[in-house]
Design a protein around this motif. Structure first.
Motif, PDB file in Angstrom:
ATOM      1  N   HIS A  32       0.841  -1.196   0.000  1.00 56.16           N
ATOM      2  CA  HIS A  32       0.000   0.000   0.000  1.00 56.16           C
ATOM      3  C   HIS A  32       0.880   1.251   0.000  1.00 56.16           C
ATOM      4  O   HIS A  32       1.926   1.284   0.663  1.00 56.16           O
ATOM      5  CB  HIS A  32      -0.901  -0.007   1.240  1.00 56.16           C
ATOM      6  N   PRO A  33       0.472   2.303  -0.736  1.00 59.07           N
ATOM      7  CA  PRO A  33       1.299   3.524  -0.814  1.00 59.07           C
ATOM      8  C   PRO A  33       1.677   4.127   0.534  1.00 59.07           C
ATOM      9  O   PRO A  33       2.727   4.763   0.644  1.00 59.07           O
ATOM     10  CB  PRO A  33       0.410   4.482  -1.617  1.00 59.07           C
ATOM     11  N   GLN A  34       0.849   3.918   1.560  1.00 60.99           N
ATOM     12  CA  GLN A  34       1.171   4.513   2.859  1.00 60.99           C
ATOM     13  C   GLN A  34       2.412   3.881   3.495  1.00 60.99           C
ATOM     14  O   GLN A  34       2.997   4.449   4.428  1.00 60.99           O
ATOM     15  CB  GLN A  34      -0.011   4.375   3.819  1.00 60.99           C
ATOM     16  N   TYR A  35       2.814   2.703   2.978  1.00 62.50           N
ATOM     17  CA  TYR A  35       3.998   2.036   3.513  1.00 62.50           C
ATOM     18  C   TYR A  35       5.239   2.258   2.645  1.00 62.50           C
ATOM     19  O   TYR A  35       6.304   1.716   2.961  1.00 62.50           O
ATOM     20  CB  TYR A  35       3.736   0.535   3.640  1.00 62.50           C
ATOM     21  N   TYR A  36       5.113   3.030   1.580  1.00 62.86           N
ATOM     22  CA  TYR A  36       6.269   3.277   0.719  1.00 62.86           C
ATOM     23  C   TYR A  36       7.417   3.934   1.497  1.00 62.86           C
ATOM     24  O   TYR A  36       8.580   3.535   1.354  1.00 62.86           O
ATOM     25  CB  TYR A  36       5.877   4.179  -0.460  1.00 62.86           C
ATOM     26  N   GLY A  37       7.084   4.932   2.295  1.00 62.75           N
ATOM     27  CA  GLY A  37       8.103   5.637   3.065  1.00 62.75           C
ATOM     28  C   GLY A  37       8.833   4.717   4.035  1.00 62.75           C
ATOM     29  O   GLY A  37      10.077   4.643   4.020  1.00 62.75           O
ATOM     30  N   PRO A  38       8.099   3.998   4.917  1.00 63.52           N
ATOM     31  CA  PRO A  38       8.774   3.091   5.849  1.00 63.52           C
ATOM     32  C   PRO A  38       9.595   2.008   5.157  1.00 63.52           C
ATOM     33  O   PRO A  38      10.702   1.690   5.607  1.00 63.52           O
ATOM     34  CB  PRO A  38       7.608   2.477   6.647  1.00 63.52           C
ATOM     35  N   VAL A  39       9.064   1.437   4.061  1.00 69.30           N
ATOM     36  CA  VAL A  39       9.792   0.375   3.361  1.00 69.30           C
ATOM     37  C   VAL A  39      11.086   0.918   2.765  1.00 69.30           C
ATOM     38  O   VAL A  39      12.149   0.297   2.874  1.00 69.30           O
ATOM     39  CB  VAL A  39       8.907  -0.266   2.269  1.00 69.30           C
ATOM     40  N   SER A  40      11.019   2.095   2.149  1.00 73.68           N
ATOM     41  CA  SER A  40      12.235   2.681   1.577  1.00 73.68           C
ATOM     42  C   SER A  40      13.231   3.043   2.676  1.00 73.68           C
ATOM     43  O   SER A  40      14.450   2.918   2.488  1.00 73.68           O
ATOM     44  CB  SER A  40      11.895   3.912   0.740  1.00 73.68           C
ATOM     45  N   ALA A  41      12.715   3.478   3.846  1.00 74.30           N
ATOM     46  CA  ALA A  41      13.595   3.808   4.971  1.00 74.30           C
ATOM     47  C   ALA A  41      14.308   2.557   5.484  1.00 74.30           C
ATOM     48  O   ALA A  41      15.508   2.596   5.802  1.00 74.30           O
ATOM     49  CB  ALA A  41      12.795   4.457   6.097  1.00 74.30           C
TER      50      ALA A  41
END
Length: 326
Positions: free
Chosen positions: A17-26
């Motif tokens: 889900h797009p809301q997890y893009y930031g945490p996954v990339s981090a």
């Protein structure tokens, strides 16, 4: 009908889900930092510490260099996808990435074989070790490990890059590999090209694995024949780091390959996760194994930390006060 493709799109984890893009990339960026810092530290530490510039540790340096390069080839692009929304990779850039991914995996396999040879001679032929194994011999063997896969992987890339592409340009993976790229081709030579690539890949993986299994089996048999329990423990501890590093590299790959042979199917997300895990986990964990499971490196590191502490205290900064500083 053949389509002109000037770029590919990395799919990554399609169900994310797009809301997890930031945490996954981090998380992936953190893994990249761990890989970079850990392996650069090993390279610099061994180069600067003359008393551990021995054959075993030179092999560690070659493995660290391979791990560092692999992380640099694979992670930045997928991080950019989830951090900046840039999932495109150029046509030839994809093939360059494919080359390095398979090339570095093969190099790692041959380096692990050199490492197994080093332990085999050290434990099974200890009187011959100083004659057979030296820094020069190890450097030559590791150099050959970097050279052998080169023509193999160039052949694989050259066979694939000129094939016609008529399907989508989506790579169902976090990076470009041979299977993902071949799935986009439309050619009567599909079977022959795939068979050649798999055969060459198996040569680079299974030949070293066969020797590695022979080597560590012989070592374990030799250890079990020892009558002194303390000697058995010390001897086994000298090859524990090598066994752990080898298991981290081969066991997950064997699991994935055997699962495919048995007909188990994974979702795209889980498959991508598995491949990223077995590709990057060894690169992140190996430096920790070098430092805490290798006695000489651990002792040298602790001695340097101890001297640094004494130096700080002699300059009028007791460590207990330094720790309290905010």
């Amino acid at each position: 009908q053949t389509a002109y493709i000037d770029h590919f799109t990395l799919l990554g984890f399609p169900g994310l889900h797009p809301q997890y893009y930031g945490p996954v990339s981090a998380v992936m960026f953190f893994v990249y930092l761990v890989i970079g810092f850990g392996n650069i530290f090993i390279l610099v530490f061994v180069m600067c510490e003359k008393k551990i510039q021995k054959p075993t540790y030179l092999i560690f340096c070659h493995i660290a260099l391979s791990d560092l390069t692999f992380g640099t080839v694979t992670l930045p692009k997928i991080i950019a996808k989830y951090w900046f929304g840039n999932s495109l990779i150029s046509f030839y850039g994809c093939f360059v990435q494919m080359f390095f991914i398979h090339y570095l995996g093969s190099v790692q396999s041959f380096n692990l074989m050199v490492m197994a040879l080093d332990r085999f001679i050290s434990i099974c032929l200890p009187m011959r070790y100083p004659v057979l194994i030296s820094n020069t011999v190890v450097s030559v063997l590791c150099g050959i490990s970097w050279l052998i896969p080169l023509p193999v992987m160039v052949t694989v890339v050259m066979q694939t890059v000129f094939l016609p592409f008529c399907k989508s340009n989506v790579i169902a993976q976090c990076y470009c590999d041979h299977i993902s790229i071949m799935s986009q081709t439309c050619t009567e030579r599909f079977l022959s090209v795939s068979t050649t690539a798999v055969s060459l890949a198996m040569f680079c993986l299974l030949l070293p694995l066969a020797f590695i299994l022979f080597s560590y089996t012989s070592i374990i048999v030799m250890i079990l024949k020892m009558t002194n329990a303390n000697g058995r423990r010390k001897t086994f501890s000298t090859c524990t780091p090598q066994i752990l590093i080898t298991c981290l590299f081969y066991l997950p790959r064997c699991f994935v390959y055997l699962s495919n042979l048995k007909g188990f199917s994974f979702s795209l997300d889980f498959r991508s996760f598995l491949i990223m895990l077995y590709s990057l986990l060894p690169a992140a964990v190996n430096p920790v194994i070098y430092c805490f499971k290798t006695q000489n490196i651990k002792q040298s590191l602790f001695m340097k930390l101890h001297r640094a502490r004494i130096s700080i205290e002699q300059n009028g900064f007791p460590m207990n006060k330094v720790i309290r500083l905010e």
